[in-house]
Motif scaffolding. Structure first.
Motif, mmCIF file in Angstrom:
data_model
loop_
_atom_site.group_PDB
_atom_site.id
_atom_site.type_symbol
_atom_site.label_atom_id
_atom_site.label_comp_id
_atom_site.label_asym_id
_atom_site.label_seq_id
_atom_site.Cartn_x
_atom_site.Cartn_y
_atom_site.Cartn_z
ATOM 1 N N GLN A 185 0.836 -1.199 0.000
ATOM 2 C CA GLN A 185 0.000 0.000 0.000
ATOM 3 C C GLN A 185 0.874 1.253 0.000
ATOM 4 O OE1 GLN A 185 -3.015 0.170 3.035
ATOM 5 N NE2 GLN A 185 -3.478 2.325 2.661
ATOM 6 N N ALA A 186 1.988 1.200 0.733
ATOM 7 C CA ALA A 186 2.900 2.345 0.770
ATOM 8 C C ALA A 186 3.501 2.600 -0.599
ATOM 9 C CB ALA A 186 4.008 2.102 1.790
ATOM 10 N N LEU A 187 3.728 1.543 -1.369
ATOM 11 C CA LEU A 187 4.304 1.691 -2.701
ATOM 12 C C LEU A 187 3.277 2.142 -3.737
ATOM 13 C CD1 LEU A 187 6.656 -1.411 -2.882
ATOM 14 C CD2 LEU A 187 7.355 0.973 -3.104
ATOM 15 N N SER A 188 2.028 1.699 -3.591
ATOM 16 C CA SER A 188 1.015 2.020 -4.595
ATOM 17 C C SER A 188 0.296 3.329 -4.301
ATOM 18 C CB SER A 188 0.005 0.875 -4.702
ATOM 19 O OG SER A 188 -0.622 0.647 -3.441
ATOM 20 N N THR A 189 -0.075 3.547 -3.046
ATOM 21 C CA THR A 189 -0.777 4.785 -2.667
ATOM 22 C C THR A 189 -0.179 5.333 -1.374
ATOM 23 O OG1 THR A 189 -2.444 3.455 -1.513
ATOM 24 C CG2 THR A 189 -2.952 4.145 -3.774
ATOM 25 N N PRO A 190 1.057 5.844 -1.438
ATOM 26 C CA PRO A 190 1.736 6.271 -0.214
ATOM 27 C C PRO A 190 1.033 7.396 0.519
ATOM 28 C CG PRO A 190 2.915 7.039 -2.144
ATOM 29 C CD PRO A 190 1.873 6.087 -2.630
ATOM 30 N N GLY A 191 0.292 8.232 -0.187
ATOM 31 C CA GLY A 191 -0.402 9.331 0.480
ATOM 32 C C GLY A 191 -1.496 8.855 1.407
ATOM 33 N N ALA A 192 -1.990 7.631 1.181
ATOM 34 C CA ALA A 192 -3.076 7.099 1.997
ATOM 35 C C ALA A 192 -2.587 6.061 3.003
ATOM 36 C CB ALA A 192 -4.139 6.479 1.101
ATOM 37 N N ALA A 193 -1.286 5.878 3.114
ATOM 38 C CA ALA A 193 -0.738 4.826 3.969
ATOM 39 C C ALA A 193 -0.450 5.353 5.368
ATOM 40 C CB ALA A 193 0.525 4.249 3.336
ATOM 41 N N ALA A 194 -1.494 5.776 6.067
ATOM 42 C CA ALA A 194 -1.335 6.260 7.438
ATOM 43 C C ALA A 194 -1.123 5.072 8.372
ATOM 44 C CB ALA A 194 -2.552 7.056 7.859
ATOM 45 N N LEU A 195 -0.349 5.291 9.434
ATOM 46 C CA LEU A 195 -0.028 4.212 10.360
ATOM 47 C C LEU A 195 -1.283 3.565 10.916
ATOM 48 C CD1 LEU A 195 1.891 2.548 12.115
ATOM 49 C CD2 LEU A 195 1.932 4.449 13.747
ATOM 50 N N ALA A 196 -2.254 4.374 11.357
ATOM 51 C CA ALA A 196 -3.467 3.816 11.950
ATOM 52 C C ALA A 196 -4.201 2.916 10.951
ATOM 53 C CB ALA A 196 -4.383 4.945 12.415
ATOM 54 N N ASP A 197 -4.233 3.316 9.691
ATOM 55 C CA ASP A 197 -4.966 2.545 8.685
ATOM 56 C C ASP A 197 -4.275 1.218 8.382
ATOM 57 O OD1 ASP A 197 -6.812 4.597 8.498
ATOM 58 O OD2 ASP A 197 -5.728 5.592 6.867
ATOM 59 N N VAL A 198 -2.954 1.245 8.190
ATOM 60 C CA VAL A 198 -2.262 -0.001 7.837
ATOM 61 C C VAL A 198 -2.202 -0.945 9.029
ATOM 62 C CG1 VAL A 198 -0.913 1.053 5.976
ATOM 63 C CG2 VAL A 198 0.004 1.062 8.296
ATOM 64 N N ALA A 199 -2.106 -0.405 10.250
ATOM 65 C CA ALA A 199 -2.122 -1.268 11.435
ATOM 66 C C ALA A 199 -3.485 -1.946 11.575
ATOM 67 C CB ALA A 199 -1.801 -0.445 12.676
ATOM 68 N N ARG A 200 -4.546 -1.183 11.320
ATOM 69 C CA ARG A 200 -5.894 -1.753 11.391
ATOM 70 C C ARG A 200 -6.075 -2.837 10.321
ATOM 71 N NH1 ARG A 200 -8.473 2.447 10.111
ATOM 72 N NH2 ARG A 200 -8.256 3.401 12.170
ATOM 73 N N ALA A 201 -5.567 -2.575 9.123
ATOM 74 C CA ALA A 201 -5.681 -3.559 8.047
ATOM 75 C C ALA A 201 -4.908 -4.838 8.369
ATOM 76 C CB ALA A 201 -5.182 -2.960 6.738
ATOM 77 N N ALA A 202 -3.821 -4.698 9.117
ATOM 78 C CA ALA A 202 -3.017 -5.860 9.502
ATOM 79 C C ALA A 202 -3.538 -6.534 10.763
ATOM 80 C CB ALA A 202 -1.565 -5.434 9.711
ATOM 81 N N ALA A 203 -4.640 -6.001 11.324
ATOM 82 C CA ALA A 203 -5.253 -6.540 12.545
ATOM 83 C C ALA A 203 -4.256 -6.529 13.708
ATOM 84 C CB ALA A 203 -5.794 -7.946 12.304
ATOM 85 N N LEU A 204 -3.484 -5.441 13.813
ATOM 86 C CA LEU A 204 -2.505 -5.279 14.876
ATOM 87 C C LEU A 204 -2.677 -3.913 15.517
ATOM 88 C CD1 LEU A 204 0.690 -6.581 12.997
ATOM 89 C CD2 LEU A 204 -0.610 -7.836 14.731
ATOM 90 N N SER A 205 -2.274 -3.820 16.762
ATOM 91 C CA SER A 205 -2.245 -2.499 17.384
ATOM 92 C C SER A 205 -1.116 -1.695 16.745
ATOM 93 C CB SER A 205 -2.005 -2.620 18.889
ATOM 94 O OG SER A 205 -0.679 -3.091 19.132
ATOM 95 N N GLU A 206 -1.183 -0.381 16.831
ATOM 96 C CA GLU A 206 -0.142 0.450 16.219
ATOM 97 C C GLU A 206 1.228 0.127 16.817
ATOM 98 O OE1 GLU A 206 -0.923 4.613 15.998
ATOM 99 O OE2 GLU A 206 -3.039 4.334 15.535
ATOM 100 N N ARG A 207 1.268 -0.087 18.114
ATOM 101 C CA ARG A 207 2.544 -0.380 18.774
ATOM 102 C C ARG A 207 3.126 -1.709 18.267
ATOM 103 N NH1 ARG A 207 3.517 -0.761 25.354
ATOM 104 N NH2 ARG A 207 5.760 -1.233 25.260
#
Length: 313
Positions: A185-207
């Protein structure tokens, strides 16, 4: 617009069709796309029996291996050792390739035979363009001698450039599936790759996401995402379809000054200077319409061994 893609099997057939599988000379060149008909295509995973020197006269190339994703903007070249598994994604590219037999040029594999990307000085660019006369075809005796000397010099130049400090125009490929999706996602749409969003997509807490991503990538998510944004910015600026402001917004920068500072720190030049230099690249030597092609033909005949005169003439 998505790139037309070739499967691994289709890529093998295409390379065979282009005459790049069975070498008929110790070193030869191949032009993929021209200034008038640039190439936009995603090759599948493949290997070459020869070392490959790759240079884009126009457009950008994304070069992927199992370990890294590289971006080659104009004025950058890649050395791909024989046997290195990779795939290339061409975006409006006029490409010059030179292939070297590893038996004749055994010491050109670079550090542990890894792919190397380096700045291409004008001399290298001109030599690649000049070499395009020697395709993968049998040569006459006098032509073989001249070509052998030329490619030996080009190989020595590549050896020197491969030893220079590594450029940062790559990102590590991420192994675990959930983390790989965030990296893509960071490579395809880096402007939309916020930490909170990618952590949620990975089913992990941000930490937890930050910790696991750092372990997998060897860099923090913030560093990875920023580099991905700047690599995409280089690709967009080199393409010429978007200006600096449009590019900054497309890769997630709301401040033009922040974008300029980050870009200059990464590439060593301002976004506008990079864009202008990329778009003002010299005429494509691979283009049949280039006047340089006719000049090279005359120079080639001038360099050929002189014919033995008959009867003192």
């Amino acid at each position: 617009m998505p790139h037309p893609s070739l499967s691994t099997a289709a890529t093998a057939r295409e390379l065979r069709r282009l005459g790049l599988v069975q070498a008929q000379a110790p070193a030869f060149s191949f032009a993929d796309g021209t200034g008038k008909e640039p190439r936009t295509l995603a090759y599948g995973w493949h290997r070459h029996a020869n070392h490959q020197l790759l240079y884009a006269f126009h457009g950008t190339v994304r070069l992927e291996t199992a370990e890294e994703v590289w971006l080659l903007p104009p004025h950058r070249a890649a050395w791909i050792p024989a046997g290195a598994r990779h795939r290339t994604i061409l975006a409006g590219v006029s490409l010059g390739n030179v292939y070297f037999d590893p038996k004749r040029y055994p010491s050109l594999g670079g550090e542990r035979s890894r792919i190397r990307v380096f700045a291409a000085p004008p001399l290298l660019r001109e030599m690649i363009g000049y070499s395009l006369r020697w395709t993968n075809k049998p040569r006459r005796a006098e032509e073989r001698r001249y070509a052998a000397d030329f490619f030996a010099t080009l190989a020595q130049l590549c050896r020197t450039l491969c030893a220079e400090p590594r450029l940062p125009y790559s990102l590590p490929r991420i192994g675990p599936d959930r983390l790989r999706a965030a990296a893509e996602q960071a490579l395809s749409t880096p402007g939309a790759a916020a930490l909170a969003d990618v952590a949620r997509a990975a089913a992990l807490s941000e930490r937890t996401f930050r910790r696991r991503f750092h372990e997998a990538a060897g860099m923090t998510w913030r560093e990875y995402a920023l580099r991905a944004r700047l690599l995409l910015a280089m690709e967009k600026l080199a393409g010429g379809k978007e200006n600096v402001t449009e590019t900054a917004l497309a890769v997630g920068f709301n401040s033009l000054s922040a974008f300029g500072k980050a870009f200059a720190g990464f590439t060593g030049e301002t976004p506008n200077a990079f864009r202008l230099r990329s778009l003002s690249s010299p005429a494509d030597p691979a283009s049949p319409a280039s006047s340089g092609t006719r000049d090279r033909g005359r120079r080639s005949r001038a360099h050929a061994a002189p014919r033995r005169s008959r009867g003192g003439k």
